[in-house]
Design a protein around this motif. Structure first.
Motif, mmCIF file in Angstrom:
data_model
loop_
_atom_site.group_PDB
_atom_site.id
_atom_site.type_symbol
_atom_site.label_atom_id
_atom_site.label_comp_id
_atom_site.label_asym_id
_atom_site.label_seq_id
_atom_site.Cartn_x
_atom_site.Cartn_y
_atom_site.Cartn_z
ATOM 1 N N TYR A 54 0.852 -1.188 0.000
ATOM 2 C CA TYR A 54 0.000 0.000 0.000
ATOM 3 C C TYR A 54 0.891 1.244 0.000
ATOM 4 O O TYR A 54 1.708 1.425 0.918
ATOM 5 C CB TYR A 54 -0.911 0.024 1.228
ATOM 6 C CG TYR A 54 -1.969 -1.048 1.232
ATOM 7 C CD1 TYR A 54 -3.221 -0.817 0.678
ATOM 8 C CD2 TYR A 54 -1.707 -2.298 1.790
ATOM 9 C CE1 TYR A 54 -4.198 -1.794 0.685
ATOM 10 C CE2 TYR A 54 -2.679 -3.292 1.791
ATOM 11 C CZ TYR A 54 -3.922 -3.039 1.240
ATOM 12 O OH TYR A 54 -4.885 -4.014 1.235
ATOM 13 N N LEU A 78 -4.504 2.066 -3.198
ATOM 14 C CA LEU A 78 -4.961 0.739 -2.822
ATOM 15 C C LEU A 78 -4.171 -0.341 -3.546
ATOM 16 O O LEU A 78 -3.846 -0.210 -4.737
ATOM 17 C CB LEU A 78 -6.446 0.587 -3.141
ATOM 18 C CG LEU A 78 -7.395 1.541 -2.399
ATOM 19 C CD1 LEU A 78 -8.822 1.325 -2.862
ATOM 20 C CD2 LEU A 78 -7.273 1.370 -0.900
ATOM 21 N N LYS A 79 -3.883 -1.401 -2.820
ATOM 22 C CA LYS A 79 -3.176 -2.534 -3.401
ATOM 23 C C LYS A 79 -4.028 -3.213 -4.462
ATOM 24 O O LYS A 79 -3.533 -3.613 -5.532
ATOM 25 C CB LYS A 79 -2.809 -3.521 -2.290
ATOM 26 C CG LYS A 79 -1.939 -4.673 -2.731
ATOM 27 C CD LYS A 79 -1.563 -5.525 -1.529
ATOM 28 C CE LYS A 79 -0.673 -6.690 -1.934
ATOM 29 N NZ LYS A 79 -0.300 -7.520 -0.743
ATOM 30 N N THR A 80 -5.318 -3.323 -4.189
ATOM 31 C CA THR A 80 -6.283 -3.873 -5.139
ATOM 32 C C THR A 80 -7.433 -2.881 -5.278
ATOM 33 O O THR A 80 -8.052 -2.505 -4.274
ATOM 34 C CB THR A 80 -6.829 -5.227 -4.670
ATOM 35 O OG1 THR A 80 -5.730 -6.135 -4.480
ATOM 36 C CG2 THR A 80 -7.793 -5.798 -5.692
ATOM 37 N N ALA A 81 -7.704 -2.445 -6.494
ATOM 38 C CA ALA A 81 -8.745 -1.449 -6.715
ATOM 39 C C ALA A 81 -10.116 -1.997 -6.338
ATOM 40 O O ALA A 81 -10.383 -3.198 -6.456
ATOM 41 C CB ALA A 81 -8.734 -0.999 -8.175
ATOM 42 N N GLN A 83 -13.717 -2.421 -7.377
ATOM 43 C CA GLN A 83 -14.452 -2.407 -8.626
ATOM 44 C C GLN A 83 -15.866 -1.874 -8.404
ATOM 45 O O GLN A 83 -16.580 -2.316 -7.509
ATOM 46 C CB GLN A 83 -14.504 -3.812 -9.225
ATOM 47 C CG GLN A 83 -13.144 -4.411 -9.552
ATOM 48 C CD GLN A 83 -12.414 -3.626 -10.633
ATOM 49 O OE1 GLN A 83 -13.039 -3.080 -11.547
ATOM 50 N NE2 GLN A 83 -11.082 -3.596 -10.550
ATOM 51 N N LYS A 89 -13.624 2.047 -11.245
ATOM 52 C CA LYS A 89 -13.020 1.496 -10.034
ATOM 53 C C LYS A 89 -12.428 2.609 -9.174
ATOM 54 O O LYS A 89 -12.089 3.689 -9.673
ATOM 55 C CB LYS A 89 -11.922 0.491 -10.412
ATOM 56 C CG LYS A 89 -10.854 1.084 -11.335
ATOM 57 C CD LYS A 89 -9.972 0.029 -11.940
ATOM 58 C CE LYS A 89 -9.020 0.629 -12.983
ATOM 59 N NZ LYS A 89 -8.197 -0.389 -13.665
ATOM 60 N N THR A 91 -9.290 3.620 -7.061
ATOM 61 C CA THR A 91 -7.882 3.227 -6.973
ATOM 62 C C THR A 91 -7.160 3.872 -5.796
ATOM 63 O O THR A 91 -6.159 3.343 -5.337
ATOM 64 C CB THR A 91 -7.143 3.582 -8.264
ATOM 65 O OG1 THR A 91 -7.230 5.000 -8.491
ATOM 66 C CG2 THR A 91 -7.765 2.854 -9.459
ATOM 67 N N THR A 160 -8.971 -0.112 -18.660
ATOM 68 C CA THR A 160 -7.699 -0.815 -18.463
ATOM 69 C C THR A 160 -7.014 -0.926 -19.816
ATOM 70 O O THR A 160 -7.491 -1.654 -20.698
ATOM 71 C CB THR A 160 -7.916 -2.223 -17.881
ATOM 72 O OG1 THR A 160 -8.659 -2.122 -16.655
ATOM 73 C CG2 THR A 160 -6.591 -2.891 -17.610
#
Length: 449
Positions: A54, A78-81, A83, A89, A91, A160
């Motif tokens: 992070y 964030l490490k993982t967005a 959704q 998303k 982020t 993306t």
């Protein structure tokens, strides 16, 4: 000269405390660094860490003079967005807290074009740009005794790889005034960020005053282009629903015949620029659209210039339309021109100026002017068509309305003498002959309707 402790000199030693301290961390899954600096009456610090995947950035400003104030902001990549669906998303998340601080909407509005939001909305390279980041935070959120601010911030992205990013912060300011401020920034680079064909940057600042029933919004396009063509322009919105009801919205300004309120655009922002697309230094296109409580306005203009071997050929075409809702009225101004110059001297030109207005009745006025060297010739046209309909005002008996108003107790106000010792004191309780709705008046006072 008086001798000192070292011959003709007087030497002394003193300890100068450090004005800053830096730190670097790289162990146990934590990597990054930061610093703390001290100036007169102020301590400030920034950290930029990667904590187990992070990315965390934080800023703090503590002032001790002329009163104690504290400003803090944190941003997390964030490490993982998260959704949101349909390609959208979250982020980054963050937040801001200020004790004895306020939001300077004027500073934001005047600094959007210079990129002031870039340094306070999820800033990049926060350590390298630390002086500018601290300076901008201090300017956008100045110290103000008794005021406090608090609010979250988000970065929303689309696509993306990412095609559009939007940063937004919603900040609550209290206790007086009680405001809800919105700071926003939209960035788009198409088809990709490395070699964009379209690059759009929009900055926005807004404020909602629920207590007084007012809202204001200002936005500006900056550092934007389509291909190699520069895109620019401003927009603003203001509305009130309290004792004074009004609405005004504009993208690119107003019709030349319309005079906007002196307090528009809000936040003492600069005058609105036309929405402008410069295809080159020689060809430009600009337009505007505005809506108020009683008008609709729109217009556009194209300018083109061709230069070759001392000759300049130029032309333009523009129109400005204004529609008044009540009473119904419209006016359209049209202008066009074409000219040729040789080494700065006019060789020939043609200009057209026309006005169409109505509907009571419809009128067309125009003129065409031909110029060749020193000779000018004009043709004027004026035409009126349609019948003029006179407005009929129906007769109204005012006594029915006035009589009902005078019967209402709140329509009457008693003004008592301004001096303290009046010699007579009225007693509202137990007065003989007093009925419901009656009021007592001082002998030297007066009724006001």
């Amino acid at each position: 000269f008086k001798d000192g402790n070292a011959g003709p000199l007087d030497l002394s030693l003193d300890v100068i405390p450090p004005r800053g301290m830096g730190i670097v961390i790289n162990q146990n899954g934590v990597k990054g660094g930061g610093f703390i600096s001290k100036t007169e009456g102020q301590y400030s610090g920034i950290v930029d860490l990667n904590l187990y995947g992070y990315a965390i950035q934080a800023l703090a400003i503590l002032k001790t003079e002329p009163f104690t104030s504290f400003l803090f902001a944190i941003f997390v990549n964030l490490k993982t967005a998260i959704q949101l669906g349909a390609g959208w998303k979250i982020t980054k998340i963050g937040g801001m807290l200020g004790i004895n601080h306020t939001v300077s909407h004027d500073i934001i509005a005047s600094g959007i074009k210079s990129g002031i939001l870039d340094n306070i909305m999820f800033p990049d390279n926060i350590i390298e740009n630390a002086p500018a980041v601290i300076r901008n935070f201090d300017a956008v959120f100045p110290a103000l005794h008794g005021q406090n601010i608090f609010g979250p911030a988000l970065r929303i992205a689309y696509g993306t790889p990412t095609l559009i990013t939007g940063d937004v912060a919603v900040i609550l300011e209290f206790p007086n005034p009680f405001l809800l401020s919105i700071l926003g920034k939209v960035t788009s680079k198409l088809p990709n960020s490395d070699n964009p064909i379209v690059q759009i940057n929009i900055g926005i600042v807004g404020a909602l005053d629920i207590v007084n029933g007012k809202v204001g919004l200002y936005g500006s396009i900056y550092d934007s282009k389509i291909l190699d063509f520069v895109l620019s322009g401003d927009m603003a919105f203001a509305a009130s629903w309290g004792s004074e009801k009004n609405l005004i919205f504009s993208i690119g300004g107003f019709n030349p015949r319309f005079t906007p309120p002196s307090n528009f655009p809000p936040f003492n922002a600069p005058r609105l620029r036309r929405l402008n697309l410069a295809f080159s230094d020689l060809v430009t296109f600009e337009c505007y659209l505005a809506l108020t409580s009683n008008t609709l306005q729109l217009g556009a203009r194209v300018d083109a210039v061709f230069k070759k071997s001392g000759a300049v050929i130029s032309g333009f075409l523009s129109f400005d339309a204004l529609v008044l809702f009540n009473p119904l009225y419209y006016v359209i101004d049209v202008e066009a021109g074409f000219g040729v110059k040789i080494k700065g001297r006019s060789l020939a030109s043609v200009t057209f100026v026309g006005v169409i207005e109505g509907p009571n009745p419809h009128r067309i006025k125009g003129s065409v002017t031909f110029s060749i060297l020193w000779w000018d010739f004009s043709i004027h046209v004026e035409k009126t068509f349609g019948d003029e309909i006179l407005e009929v005002i129906s007769s109204i008996d005012p006594w029915d309305i006035l009589g009902e108003t005078l019967k209402q107790e709140e329509s009457w106000t008693i003004e008592t003498p301004p001096w303290q010792k009046t010699g007579v004191i009225t007693n509202d309780e137990g007065v003989l002959g007093m009925t419901e709705g009656s009021q007592l008046i001082h002998p030297t006072g007066r009724f006001k309707v």
